[in-house]
Design a protein around this motif. Sequence first.
Motif, PDB file in Angstrom:
ATOM      1  N   MET A 205     -32.849  25.874  -6.744  1.00  0.00           N
ATOM      2  CA  MET A 205     -32.024  25.202  -6.186  1.00  0.00           C
ATOM      3  C   MET A 205     -30.502  25.283  -6.934  1.00  0.00           C
ATOM      4  N   LYS A 206     -30.661  25.123  -8.113  1.00  0.00           N
ATOM      5  CA  LYS A 206     -29.447  25.287  -9.226  1.00  0.00           C
ATOM      6  C   LYS A 206     -29.021  26.399  -9.029  1.00  0.00           C
ATOM      7  N   VAL A 207     -29.909  27.711  -8.870  1.00  0.00           N
ATOM      8  CA  VAL A 207     -29.322  29.020  -9.104  1.00  0.00           C
ATOM      9  C   VAL A 207     -28.676  29.173  -7.827  1.00  0.00           C
ATOM     10  N   LEU A 208     -29.202  28.817  -6.652  1.00  0.00           N
ATOM     11  CA  LEU A 208     -28.646  29.000  -5.285  1.00  0.00           C
ATOM     12  C   LEU A 208     -27.307  28.493  -5.321  1.00  0.00           C
ATOM     13  N   ALA A 209     -27.287  27.163  -5.780  1.00  0.00           N
ATOM     14  CA  ALA A 209     -26.093  26.324  -5.519  1.00  0.00           C
ATOM     15  C   ALA A 209     -25.037  27.110  -6.273  1.00  0.00           C
ATOM     16  N   LYS A 210     -25.325  27.435  -7.358  1.00  0.00           N
ATOM     17  CA  LYS A 210     -24.035  28.303  -8.383  1.00  0.00           C
ATOM     18  C   LYS A 210     -23.798  29.565  -7.818  1.00  0.00           C
ATOM     19  N   TYR A 211     -24.836  30.293  -7.285  1.00  0.00           N
ATOM     20  CA  TYR A 211     -24.253  31.601  -6.866  1.00  0.00           C
ATOM     21  C   TYR A 211     -23.358  31.409  -5.433  1.00  0.00           C
ATOM     22  N   TYR A 212     -23.653  30.469  -4.416  1.00  0.00           N
ATOM     23  CA  TYR A 212     -22.875  30.476  -3.347  1.00  0.00           C
ATOM     24  C   TYR A 212     -21.469  29.822  -3.732  1.00  0.00           C
ATOM     25  N   ALA A 213     -21.657  28.933  -4.805  1.00  0.00           N
ATOM     26  CA  ALA A 213     -20.345  28.164  -5.254  1.00  0.00           C
ATOM     27  C   ALA A 213     -19.328  29.141  -5.942  1.00  0.00           C
ATOM     28  N   GLU A 214     -19.957  29.999  -6.612  1.00  0.00           N
ATOM     29  CA  GLU A 214     -18.960  31.103  -7.085  1.00  0.00           C
ATOM     30  C   GLU A 214     -18.422  32.179  -6.078  1.00  0.00           C
ATOM     31  N   LEU A 215     -19.110  32.528  -4.906  1.00  0.00           N
ATOM     32  CA  LEU A 215     -18.531  33.277  -4.067  1.00  0.00           C
ATOM     33  C   LEU A 215     -17.029  33.049  -3.716  1.00  0.00           C
ATOM     34  N   LYS A 216     -16.246  33.963  -3.924  1.00  0.00           N
ATOM     35  CA  LYS A 216     -14.798  33.383  -3.229  1.00  0.00           C
ATOM     36  C   LYS A 216     -14.163  34.384  -2.200  1.00  0.00           C
TER      37      LYS A 216
END
Length: 93
Positions: free
Chosen positions: A82-93
Motif C-alpha cells: 500500500m505504501k508503494v502504491l500510494a507513493k507511485y500514484y502521488a509521484e505521477l505528475k
Amino acid sequence: MKKALLVLSGLFVSTHLYAAPPQTALCATCHGQDGISPMPIYPNLKGQKEQYLYLQMQKFKDGSRPDPIMKGMVAALSDDDMKVLAKYYAELK
C-alpha cells in the motif's frame, strides 16, 4: 568510457525509479494505467497526496471505509504494498 557508464547507470536508475509497481495492475482497470480513470465514477489517483492514498487503502482494508469492491482489491496487499502504491500514484505528475 567512464562517461558512457555514468550515463547508462543514470538511465537505469531513472527507469527503475519510475517503473510502475506490479500491484498497479489491480488499480488500472478502474483508475487507469496512468492514474487517470477512464470512467467518471472512479476517482483519479494520479497526483493525490501519498498519505491520503495510503490511509484510504488502510481504511478499505480494515473496513472503516466500507466498499466491497475496494475491500477485495486491497485484501491481499501488505502494508508495504500500500505504501508503494500510494507513493507511485502521488509521484505521477
